[in-house]
Structure formats: structure tokens, C-alpha cells
Design a protein around this motif. Sequence first.
Motif, PDB file in Angstrom:
ATOM      1  N   GLY A   4       0.831  -1.225  -0.052  1.00  0.00           N
ATOM      2  CA  GLY A   4       0.123  -0.008  -0.115  1.00  0.00           C
ATOM      3  C   GLY A   4       0.833   1.380  -0.107  1.00  0.00           C
ATOM      4  N   LYS A   5       1.974   1.373   0.716  1.00  0.00           N
ATOM      5  CA  LYS A   5       2.668   2.488   0.856  1.00  0.00           C
ATOM      6  C   LYS A   5       3.367   2.670  -0.392  1.00  0.00           C
ATOM      7  N   GLN A   6       3.837   1.633  -1.229  1.00  0.00           N
ATOM      8  CA  GLN A   6       4.540   1.670  -2.340  1.00  0.00           C
ATOM      9  C   GLN A   6       3.639   2.304  -3.490  1.00  0.00           C
ATOM     10  N   ARG A   7       2.393   1.598  -3.573  1.00  0.00           N
ATOM     11  CA  ARG A   7       1.427   2.154  -4.412  1.00  0.00           C
ATOM     12  C   ARG A   7       0.932   3.437  -4.191  1.00  0.00           C
ATOM     13  N   MET A   8       1.109   4.061  -3.052  1.00  0.00           N
ATOM     14  CA  MET A   8       0.765   5.452  -2.885  1.00  0.00           C
ATOM     15  C   MET A   8       1.877   6.115  -3.459  1.00  0.00           C
ATOM     16  N   ARG A   9       3.088   5.858  -3.242  1.00  0.00           N
ATOM     17  CA  ARG A   9       4.391   6.627  -3.840  1.00  0.00           C
ATOM     18  C   ARG A   9       4.106   6.561  -5.270  1.00  0.00           C
ATOM     19  N   ILE A  10       3.868   5.416  -5.850  1.00  0.00           N
ATOM     20  CA  ILE A  10       3.747   5.373  -7.223  1.00  0.00           C
ATOM     21  C   ILE A  10       2.538   6.354  -7.919  1.00  0.00           C
ATOM     22  N   GLU A  11       1.716   6.329  -7.161  1.00  0.00           N
ATOM     23  CA  GLU A  11       0.710   7.121  -7.288  1.00  0.00           C
ATOM     24  C   GLU A  11       1.016   8.641  -7.419  1.00  0.00           C
ATOM     25  N   SER A  12       1.727   9.074  -6.368  1.00  0.00           N
ATOM     26  CA  SER A  12       2.067  10.241  -6.150  1.00  0.00           C
ATOM     27  C   SER A  12       2.951  10.908  -7.200  1.00  0.00           C
ATOM     28  N   VAL A  13       3.831   9.902  -7.648  1.00  0.00           N
ATOM     29  CA  VAL A  13       5.035  10.345  -8.471  1.00  0.00           C
ATOM     30  C   VAL A  13       4.282  10.472  -9.983  1.00  0.00           C
ATOM     31  N   ALA A  14       3.245   9.632 -10.364  1.00  0.00           N
ATOM     32  CA  ALA A  14       2.593   9.545 -11.380  1.00  0.00           C
ATOM     33  C   ALA A  14       1.862  11.030 -11.519  1.00  0.00           C
ATOM     34  N   ARG A  15       1.202  11.444 -10.279  1.00  0.00           N
ATOM     35  CA  ARG A  15       0.584  12.659 -10.579  1.00  0.00           C
ATOM     36  C   ARG A  15       1.323  13.842 -10.446  1.00  0.00           C
ATOM     37  N   GLN A  16       2.631  13.769 -10.168  1.00  0.00           N
ATOM     38  CA  GLN A  16       3.885  14.852 -10.289  1.00  0.00           C
ATOM     39  C   GLN A  16       4.121  14.743 -11.579  1.00  0.00           C
ATOM     40  N   VAL A  17       4.415  13.596 -12.315  1.00  0.00           N
ATOM     41  CA  VAL A  17       4.968  13.712 -13.582  1.00  0.00           C
ATOM     42  C   VAL A  17       3.797  14.343 -14.492  1.00  0.00           C
ATOM     43  N   GLU A  18       2.609  13.922 -14.333  1.00  0.00           N
ATOM     44  CA  GLU A  18       1.582  14.558 -15.197  1.00  0.00           C
ATOM     45  C   GLU A  18       1.427  16.042 -14.903  1.00  0.00           C
ATOM     46  N   GLN A  19       1.632  16.557 -13.752  1.00  0.00           N
ATOM     47  CA  GLN A  19       1.287  17.974 -13.493  1.00  0.00           C
ATOM     48  C   GLN A  19       2.469  18.811 -14.196  1.00  0.00           C
TER      49      GLN A  19
END
Length: 127
Positions: A4-19
Motif C-alpha cells: 500500500g505504501k509503495q502504491r501510494m508513492r507510485i501514484e504520487s509520482v504519476a501525479r507529479q509527472v502529469e502535472q
Amino acid sequence: MPDGKQRMRIESVARQVEQVLERLGWIPEEQLGYAARLGVGVDELALEFDDVFRLVVGLVHAGVIPEAVAEALRPVDGILADMSHSSRAEWDAWAVMESVAWAELRELAGVALDLLRRADFEADEGA
């Protein structure tokens, strides 16, 4: 499968890259307005990209996200590197509005954003 923690980090990175890619793809007036609101030069867009690109590369090396994510970003990184090493002034308002490099950057950012929106940020378990 990431925890769960790693998935949240991946999602956070994905959002940052998109932004960051969205901002690089904005029309010149939006880019200049963004920099003005932050009280920084327009080169901040390149610095923001560099931050997330380094993060992505680190996560690829750690096996957390697939190489395809970094590969989608490499053309954007390449043009920003070219702009940074150019003898032309690429970081003023005129360049943002008129230069071929900025037009190409916007196009490449859009392509990378499209690729990433279709990509899976999770590394294959066998990778």
C-alpha cells in the motif's frame, strides 16, 4: 505486487509527472503567468521537470516503476538539456512566446503525457 505504501508513492509520482508535463504543454501565456504567480523565472518549469525526472529514474533503477516511464520522458529531458546549453536566450518571455525550442518542448511534453496516461506505472514483478 507493490504494498500500500509503495502504491501510494507510485501514484504520487504519476501525479507529479502529469502535472509537470501539463505545465510544459501549456500555451506560452499560461506558462509565463504560472512563473509570475510563483515569483520565479520561467526556467522553473525546467527545474520542476528535472526534479520529477530524477525521481522517476531513481524509481526505475530501484525496480519500482518500469523503464518505459523514463523512456517516455527522455525526449523532454533532451530538449530541456539542449535549451539549457544553447547559446540562445531560451529562458525569457520572448523565447517562451516565439522560440522553436519552446514550441517543440510543448509538443514533446504533450506526447509524453499521452504516453504516460496510457502506461502502467507499476513495474512487472519479473523485472
